[in-house]
Design a protein around this motif. Structure first.
Motif: not given
Length: 295
Positions: A146, A191, A214
C-alpha cells in the motif's frame, strides 16, 4: 489497452483529464504484468544492469558508483539498499518484460504519446522521493502493498521536460514553506488493483504504509503538445527548404553583422508561405507518423 487500466478510456482519449482521478480494479488485475516475487528475483539474482536501476534514499537519487563497479551492481548491494530503507526503481521495463512490452506498444499506438514504464519498490514504512512534480502525466498501478499519495495543486502550469521541469526549477523558498505548512489538497491511499491518474505538474510525496513493501508501476505518458506539433511542421518545412538552391545560398557577411533585417523579412515570408502551402492531409499524416515513431 487503456481500457484494461481505467474505466472511461474512450472519454480520456477524447479529453485528457486535468485533475487527479482514482480507479479500482480487482487486486490481482495486474499480476500478469509484474509481481513482487519477480522483482525480488531480479534483485537477488543480480541480473539487472545499473542502466535499468535508479536507487533512491532520503529523497535523492543515489550515485550509482556507490553500488556498482562498471555496468553491474556489486554482489548484495541492491538488496542491502532495500534493507536500509532505500527505494529502487526498475527502469524501462518495456525492454525487459514481454507483458509490459505489449502494454507499452499498445498504449503508444492508442495515444500517439511517448510512453515509458518503471517499477518502484519501497520497503514498508519508508519513502523514496519526497515532494516533487513530473513533466508528464502518470498512471500509477499499485501491484503489491500500500502507498499513500499526498497531492498538492500545481505551482507551474503545463510543465514539460524542456521547460519548467522540477529537476530544472525545483521549488522556491515560498513554495517549500507552503508545502511544509499546508495540508495536501487530496491524499490517495492505493491498495493492490488501484490506479491513480496524476496529471503533470501536480506536486506529490508518496510513501509506503502498512507492514508490507509497496510495489507499483508508473506508466508515464510524454504528452504531445501544440509546441511539439509546431516542431514537426517546422522541421518538415526546413527539410523541404534544403531542396531549394536559393535557400542554400549564402547570406552576405554585411547583412549578418550590420543589418540582417532584409534577410529576416525574406525568410519570414518564405516560412509563412511554406507553412501555408503544406497540404493539410499530408501534414496530418506527417504528425501521425511522428507520433508513432519509437523514442
Amino acid at each position: 489497452m487503456l481500457k484494461s487500466l481505467i474505466d472511461n478510456a474512450d472519454e480520456v482519449l477524447a479529453r485528457w483529464p486535468e485533475q487527479p482521478l482514482r480507479y479500482h480494479r480487482e487486486p490481482a488485475s495486474f499480476e500478469h504484468l509484474l509481481t513482487l516475487a519477480e522483482v525480488n528475483r531480479l534483485v537477488d539474482s543480480e541480473c539487472l544492469a545499473m542502466r535499468n536501476l535508479a536507487l533512491i534514499k532520503d529523497s535523492s537519487v543515489v550515485e550509482k558508483w556507490m553500488y556498482a563497479d562498471g555496468e553491474m551492481p556489486r554482489k548484495g548491494s541492491i538488496r542491502a539498499h532495500l534493507d536500509e530503507g532505500g527505494t529502487i526503481s526498475v527502469r524501462s521495463l518495456e525492454r525487459l518484460v514481454p507483458s509490459i512490452a505489449d502494454l507499452h506498444r499498445s498504449l503508444q499506438e492508442e495515444t500517439g504519446y511517448g510512453v515509458h514504464i518503471n517499477a518502484y519498490l519501497t520497503p514498508a514504512g519508508h519513502q523514496g522521493l519526497k515532494y516533487h512534480f513530473d513533466p508528464y502525466v502518470t498512471l500509477i498501478l499499485q501491484l503489491s502493498g500500500s502507498k499513500a499519495w499526498p497531492v498538492h495543486e500545481p505551482f507551474v502550469e503545463n510543465p514539460v521536460k524542456e521547460y519548467a521541469s522540477f529537476h530544472t526549477v525545483g521549488f522556491t523558498t515560498e513554495q517549500k514553506r507552503y508545502l511544509a505548512n499546508t495540508a495536501p489538497a487530496q491524499t490517495f491511499t492505493l491498495e493492490p488493483g488501484d490506479v491513480l491518474w496524476l496529471p503533470r505538474g501536480y506536486v506529490h510525496s508518496p510513501y509506503a504504509v502498512g507492514d508490507e513493501p509497496s510495489l507499483h508501476l508508473t506508466v508515464a505518458f510524454k504528452e504531445r503538445t501544440y509546441h511539439w506539433v509546431a516542431e514537426q511542421l517546422a522541421r518538415e518545412v526546413l527539410e523541404q527548404a534544403l531542396v531549394d538552391p536559393s535557400m542554400r545560398e549564402w547570406v552576405q557577411p554585411i547583412e549578418i553583422t550590420r543589418d540582417p533585417s532584409e534577410a529576416i523579412r525574406q525568410m519570414r515570408a518564405y516560412l509563412i508561405g511554406s507553412l501555408l502551402k503544406l497540404d493539410p492531409a499530408e501534414a496530418a499524416q506527417l504528425i501521425q507518423r511522428a507520433a508513432l515513431r519509437p523514442l
